[in-house]
Design a protein around this motif. Structure first.
Motif, short mmCIF file in Angstrom:
data_model
loop_
_atom_site.label_atom_id
_atom_site.label_comp_id
_atom_site.label_asym_id
_atom_site.label_seq_id
_atom_site.Cartn_x
_atom_site.Cartn_y
_atom_site.Cartn_z
N TYR A 8 0.82 -1.33 0.10
CA TYR A 8 -0.10 -0.18 -0.05
C TYR A 8 0.91 1.40 -0.16
O TYR A 8 0.48 2.27 -0.66
CB TYR A 8 -1.14 -0.32 1.08
CG TYR A 8 -1.97 -1.02 0.93
CD1 TYR A 8 -2.73 -0.95 -0.37
CD2 TYR A 8 -1.83 -2.34 1.44
CE1 TYR A 8 -3.70 -1.96 -0.58
CE2 TYR A 8 -2.71 -3.41 1.08
CZ TYR A 8 -3.68 -3.10 0.09
OH TYR A 8 -4.46 -4.22 -0.35
N PHE A 11 1.58 1.80 -3.46
CA PHE A 11 0.29 2.41 -4.11
C PHE A 11 -0.01 3.71 -3.69
O PHE A 11 -0.19 4.49 -4.80
CB PHE A 11 -0.89 1.40 -3.57
CG PHE A 11 -1.92 1.52 -4.71
CD1 PHE A 11 -1.94 1.31 -5.89
CD2 PHE A 11 -3.11 2.62 -4.39
CE1 PHE A 11 -2.95 1.50 -7.06
CE2 PHE A 11 -4.19 2.78 -5.40
CZ PHE A 11 -3.89 2.37 -6.38
N ALA A 148 -1.27 -4.27 -11.14
CA ALA A 148 -1.62 -3.81 -12.79
C ALA A 148 -0.67 -2.87 -13.13
O ALA A 148 -0.65 -2.53 -14.39
CB ALA A 148 -3.22 -3.33 -12.66
N PHE A 149 -0.04 -2.16 -12.22
CA PHE A 149 0.87 -1.10 -12.36
C PHE A 149 2.20 -1.86 -12.87
O PHE A 149 3.26 -1.00 -13.09
CB PHE A 149 1.02 -0.26 -11.16
CG PHE A 149 -0.01 0.72 -11.22
CD1 PHE A 149 -0.31 1.58 -11.81
CD2 PHE A 149 -1.02 0.33 -10.30
CE1 PHE A 149 -1.22 2.51 -11.37
CE2 PHE A 149 -2.36 1.22 -10.08
CZ PHE A 149 -2.36 2.19 -10.52
N ALA B 285 -3.05 0.49 -16.44
CA ALA B 285 -3.42 -0.08 -15.21
C ALA B 285 -4.81 0.21 -14.73
O ALA B 285 -5.75 -0.80 -14.20
CB ALA B 285 -2.60 0.11 -13.99
N LEU B 286 -5.32 1.62 -15.04
CA LEU B 286 -6.49 2.05 -14.85
C LEU B 286 -7.52 1.25 -15.86
O LEU B 286 -8.69 1.05 -15.54
CB LEU B 286 -6.51 3.51 -14.76
CG LEU B 286 -5.83 4.16 -13.83
CD1 LEU B 286 -5.79 5.49 -14.26
CD2 LEU B 286 -6.57 4.13 -12.38
N ASP B 288 -7.14 -1.70 -16.75
CA ASP B 288 -7.19 -3.31 -16.18
C ASP B 288 -7.53 -3.43 -14.73
O ASP B 288 -7.38 -4.37 -14.09
CB ASP B 288 -5.84 -3.79 -16.32
CG ASP B 288 -5.03 -3.66 -17.84
OD1 ASP B 288 -5.92 -3.78 -18.58
OD2 ASP B 288 -3.74 -3.65 -17.97
N ALA B 290 -7.47 -1.33 -12.03
CA ALA B 290 -6.97 -0.44 -11.00
C ALA B 290 -7.93 0.74 -10.81
O ALA B 290 -8.41 1.15 -11.78
CB ALA B 290 -5.55 -0.03 -11.19
N ARG B 291 -8.06 1.25 -9.47
CA ARG B 291 -8.87 2.28 -9.45
C ARG B 291 -8.05 3.33 -8.37
O ARG B 291 -7.56 2.66 -7.62
CB ARG B 291 -10.22 1.98 -8.76
CG ARG B 291 -11.18 1.32 -9.66
CD ARG B 291 -12.26 0.41 -9.01
NE ARG B 291 -13.34 1.35 -8.65
CZ ARG B 291 -14.10 0.60 -7.84
NH1 ARG B 291 -14.30 -0.60 -7.77
NH2 ARG B 291 -15.03 1.44 -7.40
N LEU B 292 -8.55 4.30 -8.43
CA LEU B 292 -7.94 5.27 -7.37
C LEU B 292 -8.99 6.54 -7.63
O LEU B 292 -8.89 7.55 -8.49
CB LEU B 292 -6.75 5.83 -8.06
CG LEU B 292 -6.08 7.36 -7.73
CD1 LEU B 292 -5.90 7.26 -6.24
CD2 LEU B 292 -4.78 7.36 -8.39
N PHE B 322 -8.77 2.53 -3.44
CA PHE B 322 -7.57 2.41 -4.08
C PHE B 322 -7.20 0.87 -4.13
O PHE B 322 -7.07 0.16 -3.61
CB PHE B 322 -6.45 2.69 -3.01
CG PHE B 322 -6.51 4.44 -2.58
CD1 PHE B 322 -5.76 5.25 -3.49
CD2 PHE B 322 -7.46 4.74 -2.02
CE1 PHE B 322 -5.89 6.47 -2.97
CE2 PHE B 322 -7.63 5.99 -1.49
CZ PHE B 322 -6.94 7.02 -2.14
N LYS B 323 -7.18 0.55 -5.62
CA LYS B 323 -7.29 -0.64 -6.00
C LYS B 323 -5.78 -0.84 -7.01
O LYS B 323 -5.97 0.05 -8.12
CB LYS B 323 -8.48 -1.18 -6.82
CG LYS B 323 -9.57 -1.11 -5.77
CD LYS B 323 -10.47 -2.43 -6.06
CE LYS B 323 -11.32 -2.77 -4.65
NZ LYS B 323 -12.65 -3.46 -4.99
N PHE B 324 -5.15 -1.61 -6.74
CA PHE B 324 -3.92 -1.85 -7.81
C PHE B 324 -4.18 -2.98 -8.62
O PHE B 324 -3.26 -2.99 -9.89
CB PHE B 324 -2.53 -1.58 -7.43
CG PHE B 324 -2.42 -2.50 -5.98
CD1 PHE B 324 -2.34 -2.01 -4.51
CD2 PHE B 324 -2.17 -4.08 -6.19
CE1 PHE B 324 -1.83 -2.84 -3.60
CE2 PHE B 324 -2.00 -4.57 -5.02
CZ PHE B 324 -1.68 -4.16 -3.77
N ASP B 325 -4.95 -3.69 -8.79
CA ASP B 325 -5.62 -4.22 -9.89
C ASP B 325 -7.08 -4.67 -9.43
O ASP B 325 -7.60 -4.31 -8.64
CB ASP B 325 -4.80 -5.40 -10.13
CG ASP B 325 -4.47 -6.28 -9.25
OD1 ASP B 325 -5.34 -6.85 -8.20
OD2 ASP B 325 -3.10 -7.21 -9.16
N GLY B 329 -6.57 -4.38 -3.21
CA GLY B 329 -6.62 -3.24 -2.91
C GLY B 329 -7.08 -2.75 -1.58
O GLY B 329 -7.24 -3.66 -0.65
#
Lengths: 304, 794
Positions: A8, A11, A148-149, B285-286, B288, B290-292, B322-325, B329
């Protein structure tokens, strides 16, 4: 917990870049002076190879020269079966016990005490138990993107199952091409198959632990690299010690500071025999049972 | 204690009954005071009666009631920035009268304020209290141009924060969890978006913000440091209106209007960050998964059933994602819902019944496949019922009394791990608590000089049984993890521990003359739920935990005294206040405390006492083209906890010796308004190591004195600036129907790298022995941040 947060930080780091905000500066604050204390680095194992205990003095935090060793001490480890293992002064702060053929220092289920006598002071450790350790079944690789990044990369995993019964604690140590991964961020500890407070008893080690054998930073695994993984059984107190070492030393900086714990001293299990003496010790003593296994990365053998 | 209580109640009864002894007939004038343009209730409007040189003010619902002996009186209805209405009223019968005041022009323009500013700063018994109306909040230059309620109150005396990005705020030496933040009566457990960068309150829906730092009235309880009472707008009851804007972070839209003209109205206001939409084409990523983003939705409706009954329904929903995929998240948010019913039992007896639900939760998910994942959420839910009554006896006495019952449901961790297909539930069981309180208070004007506000609150907490295992811990070595010595079970809702507290509240004002008064106050407060946070800054992962058989409730006593003075016909108001605050059972943590997913959490908590004292200076300019204020606080906040800092007092992380804030607003004329604010505070206390040693190649920092917060990070200072350009008033020779304005702002104008924290770490590893060490200063915002926003209203 400490393990749960780091992804995190990264992130939020991304969020930070989006907002172009944070920054870091190296500074040189004045620190209070302090007298040197005895620092004991006593993590020994049941491996049939020379076992070293290192004695030195604490020094000013920004002092970047070699440590000052403690010389001419007498150091021994005694078990509850009446055996005494003498560690011989090497003249550089290292005190070493060398096994005879196939001899090992530790046996699971036996208790040990460390004794140090130096400069008119007597130090002793708490009596600790050497705990059993599960075998490392295998090391495997997968090609994956962490989030995903990220781009796809080779990620090593080790496979092993926590011993049945709650409260087993382990330190997983990983070697890349024979070199121990020893950065604070590479500390990998497990409480049963997971983290303290939660009972992941008797499971295969959960993914953050299973994956945390890879080198961090810019290093990426390449063809023919080898990962060798050792599980060291540690006491619950040693787990707590390493967990606090991780908190105090593994600092990502940036937005991660919002989740960081304030500074605090890590504990010790070594004390002066005379409770009134001002000569106190820091550091930790643990006797570990060790298991290990490894594998070389051959990209063509890795399935996606 | 009992004797004192009896004495106290007798005093209240005497002061009530001793009033109508003269037997002359009296009549009541009552009603609501509203804004003429939109029908919004005006909170704190003055109803002043010339003949008795006294009067009353409207309550938070805009209601007033004043009872006078039969006769003809000259009554003035006044509100800052609004035209005064003056009437001759013949008190020969009870009169109901709703009054609408006109604000005499449009905001943000050079308006002629026909009403003189009030002298309530001097004349009211209230002290240690700051009111900010939304118009003032909107003028303060904001980070990223996003108008922010919480950042605005940090401009007030006695309010501190650890730094940018830290959730919450600190009042008079209190911790973040010791503030009761209320949105339309419902507590908001986490008041921040994006960690602590933005607050959850949508400025388009906020009407009034009141911060009570001391002299806390008896109707408030449950936290020991302060009350932040945020009131939402009712919604325009005259016509359909919309306002909104596009800012750097949020896009906002609020729609309000009558459902039944002058009888029922609504407001719906939403905000959403939109950077993820803009970035989507550029960041794969957004696309795929991911969310922010973060957003909130605020809704309110009210209905005037008849003269004596009015109902309000309000609700808030906010979330940070906040999701990284797709699978992994972190998200969190608050939800509140409030239903209120105002009922007039008579023209003199006003009542309000509130029922609310408030919830805060966060969720984390890790793992990319179903076979290996970890899902974890945590929640606190509160249900509350609160009847409150105000009895407007006469201009000298206003009695309030009421009760409150709160049911807490704590879910510390719902956590399920799957390792290689094997599922393990590692949840920490739910805990329940029941808090209740009754109170009685009187606002009494003893003479032209002396006013009193005194009351008593009795609060009670029961730690309730649940299907889980409860622990008893040993008497510990101070500072170390406590060992479980006994385990026991309890039936659902069986009482495990009971605590109660008598909380006296007292404030007084002595008016020296028309422009000077001295005020003093004392209050005791207690707190039965605790925010558990061991990190430097409060963050969304902090959990709330009840008082238990092992954790005692926190209590606080605060004494304050102040001198209040106005100059130049209330053009300037000034105050100087001193306070002293003592607290007990403050929570601290053992080194290496495990606060999340820990069944034996109580074993890692320490308890200690606190003391805080300080002086607050406040000078505010109300009139003229240049308005604004200077606030300066000199303070000390310390804790003493066995097992920390060798048992000696140590400064808390939010101890700030000096805290200077300046806010200035200047009407240039034409369409421009300029605003600026300046902040200067002492550095946050922190602990530096003295020494280093190595373990298995890792360099560990160590403080040989085992001290806590033995030094400070460097001073914090920052200048912000903003300029507002009002849209053209006329179009093609006609007055435009809609209003719009641009706000250009710069946060941290001179780009100071204000330190948030300093950490110590090694560089390199074994291979570079001896390992070099360094100290690093982190700035969360290290640059100037320009922003522009466009706002509209029609």
């Amino acid at each position: 917990m400490n393990k749960i947060n780091p992804p995190y930080y990264k992130f939020f780091g991304i969020a930070l870049i989006v907002f172009m905000l944070g920054c870091e500066d190296d500074i040189n604050p004045n620190l209070e002076e302090a007298l040197p204390l005895l620092a004991v680095d006593a993590w020994i194992t049941d491996k049939s190879e020379p076992q070293a205990i290192r004695l030195s003095f604490t020094r000013s935090y920004f002092e970047n020269s070699q440590t000052t060793p403690l010389l001419n001490a007498s150091v021994s480890v005694d078990d509850n079966l009446g055996n005494s293992f003498v560690f011989v002064d090497q003249g550089d702060g290292d005190y070493v016990w060398t096994p005879a053929n196939n001899q090992t220092l530790g046996v699971s289920g036996t208790s040990y005490t460390l004794s140090i006598s130096a400069e008119g002071e007597q130090y002793t450790s708490e009596q600790i138990m050497m705990n059993p350790v599960p075998l490392v079944d295998s090391v495997t690789y997968r090609l994956d993107a962490v989030t995903a990044f990220d781009d796809d990369e080779f990620i090593g995993e080790f496979w092993s199952r926590d011993l049945i019964g709650e409260g087993d604690t382990y330190w997983i140590r990983s070697f890349l091409n024979g070199q121990l991964l020893s950065l604070p961020s590479e500390i990998n500890i497990a409480f049963d198959a997971g983290f303290v407070g939660s009972s992941f008893d008797g499971l295969i080690f959960i993914p953050p632990i299973r994956d945390a054998i890879n080198p961090l930073g810019d290093l990426e695994l390449l063809e023919n690299d080898s990962l060798y993984v050792e599980i060291h059984s540690i006491t619950n107190d040693a787990y707590q010690f390493l967990s606090e070492v991780q908190t105090q030393t593994d600092r990502d900086g940036g937005f991660g500071e919002l989740f960081a714990s304030p500074f605090g001293n890590v504990p010790t299990n070594i004390s002066n025999v005379d409770p009134n003496s001002e000569a106190i010790a820091v550091g930790f003593f643990n006797v570990a049972a060790v298991s290990g296994n490894g594998r070389r990365l051959i990209a063509s053998e890795v399935s996606n | 204690m009992l004797l004192r209580t009896k004495l106290f109640l007798s005093v209240i009864l005497l002061s009530i009954t001793g009033l109508d002894l003269f037997g002359q007939q009296s009549f009541t004038l009552s009603g609501y005071v509203k804004d003429l343009s939109n029908g919004e209730d005006l909170i704190g409007a003055t109803i002043y009666v010339d003949e008795i040189s006294s009067g009353t003010i409207t309550n938070v619902y805009g209601f007033y009631s004043i009872t006078l002996i039969a006769g003809v009186y000259s009554v003035e209805y006044r509100y800052v920035g609004y035209e005064t209405i003056k009437q001759e009223i013949n008190f020969i019968e009870n009169i109901s009268q709703d009054i609408e005041l006109s604000d005499g022009g449009q905001e943000l323009q050079e308006v002629v304020i026909t009403a003189e500013p009030e002298d309530s700063n001097v004349s009211s018994v209230e002290m240690s209290t700051n009111n900010l109306d939304i118009k003032t909040i909107q003028k303060i230059p904001a980070f990223m141009g996003e108008v922010d309620v919480l950042k605005s109150i940090q401009m007030l005396p006695g309010v501190a924060t650890i730094g940018e990005g830290a959730s919450g705020f600190n009042v008079r030496g209190g911790s973040v969890g010791q503030n009761l933040v209320l949105l339309d009566e419902a507590p908001v457990y986490n008041s921040s978006h994006l960690l602590g960068i933005f607050s959850v309150f949508n400025p388009d829906a906020v009407k009034d913000v009141k911060l009570i730092k001391g002299g806390i009235p008896a109707r408030y309880g449950g936290r020991i440091a302060s009350i932040l009472d945020v009131r939402m707008k009712e919604g325009n009851s005259k016509k359909l209106a919309a306002q909104g804007g596009v800012g750097t972070i949020f896009s906002r839209l609020a729609i309000e209007g009558p459902l039944i003209k002058d009888k029922a109205s609504f407001i719906v206001a939403g905000r959403r960050s939109y950077i993820d939409w803009l970035a989507k084409p550029f960041v794969s990523a957004l696309r795929d998964g991911a969310r922010l983003n973060f957003y909130d939705l605020t809704m309110k409706m009210n209905y005037n059933i008849d003269e004596n009954n009015r109902v309000f329904v309000s609700s808030y929903f906010g979330r940070d994602n906040f999701k990284f995929d797709k699978e992994q998240g972190f998200d969190w948010g608050n939800q509140t819902a409030t239903v209120r019913w105002n009922h007039l039992f008579s023209k003199k007896l006003f009542s309000n019944f509130t029922a609310f639900y408030s919830n805060y939760d966060y969720k984390l998910a890790f793992g990319q496949t179903d076979d290996d994942q970890f899902d974890w959420d945590s929640k606190i839910t509160t249900y509350d019922f609160k009847p409150e009554f105000t009895y407007f006896i006469n201009p000298q006495n206003e009695i309030s009394f009421g009760a409150e019952v709160l049911l807490y449901n704590f879910q510390p961790a719902n956590a399920v791990g799957v390792s290689n297909g094997e599922v393990q539930d590692v949840s920490v069981d739910r805990r329940f608590g029941l808090e209740s309180a009754i109170y009685l208070a009187n606002d009494q004007k003893v003479s032209d000089q002396i006013s009193l506000q005194y009351g008593l609150r009795f609060s009670h907490f029961t730690y309730l049984g649940a299907p889980t295992t409860f622990f008893t811990f040993d008497d510990p070595t101070p500072g170390l993890r406590k060992e479980v010595v006994a385990e026991f079970e309890a039936d659902r809702f069986e009482s495990i521990s009971n605590y109660s507290n008598l909380e006296p509240r007292f404030s007084m004002k002595y008016q020296l003359n028309g422009t000077n008064s001295i005020k003093a106050s004392y209050n005791r407060t207690s707190q039965y739920i605790h925010l558990i946070s061991s990190t430097t800054a409060s963050n969304p992962l902090d959990v709330w935990t009840p008082s238990t058989n092992n954790i005692k409730p926190q209590t606080g006593d605060q004494y304050a005294i102040g001198w209040f003075r106005n100059f130049q016909n209330n053009g300037y108001e000034a105050s100087l206040e001193g306070y002293y605050r003592r607290t007990r059972n403050q929570i601290d943590y053992i080194d290496g405390a495990e606060l999340l997913i820990n069944e034996a959490l109580e074993g890692d908590l320490l308890s200690g006492k606190g003391r805080a004292y300080g002086a607050e200076f406040y000078l505010k300019k109300n009139k003229g083209r240049l308005t604004g204020w200077v606030s300066y606080t000199l303070a000390r906040t310390e804790l003493q906890v066995d097992g920390i800092n060798q048992g000696d007092w140590y400064p808390t992380k939010y101890d700030q010796t000096h805290n200077l804030k300046i806010a200035a607003f200047y009407e240039v004329g034409g369409r421009w308004t300029l605003s600026s604010n300046f902040t200067l505070t002492s550095g946050t206390p922190t602990t530096f190591p003295t020494s280093r040693f190595e373990q298995q190649g890792i360099t560990i920092p160590y403080n040989a004195g085992d001290s806590r917060n033995n030094t400070r990070i460097p001073v914090y200072h920052r200048l912000d600036f903003s300029a507002t350009l009002q849209g053209k008033e006329m179009k093609n020779g006609k007055k435009r129907k809609n209003e719009n304005y641009w706000v250009f702002s710069v946060y941290n104008l001179y780009s100071r790298r204000n330190p948030f924290s300093i950490y110590f770490a090694q560089e390199g590893d074994l291979r570079t022995e001896p390992v070099p060490t360094r100290a690093t200063q982190v700035s969360i915002i290290g640059n100037f941040v320009p922003a522009v926003s466009y706002n509209f209203k029609f």
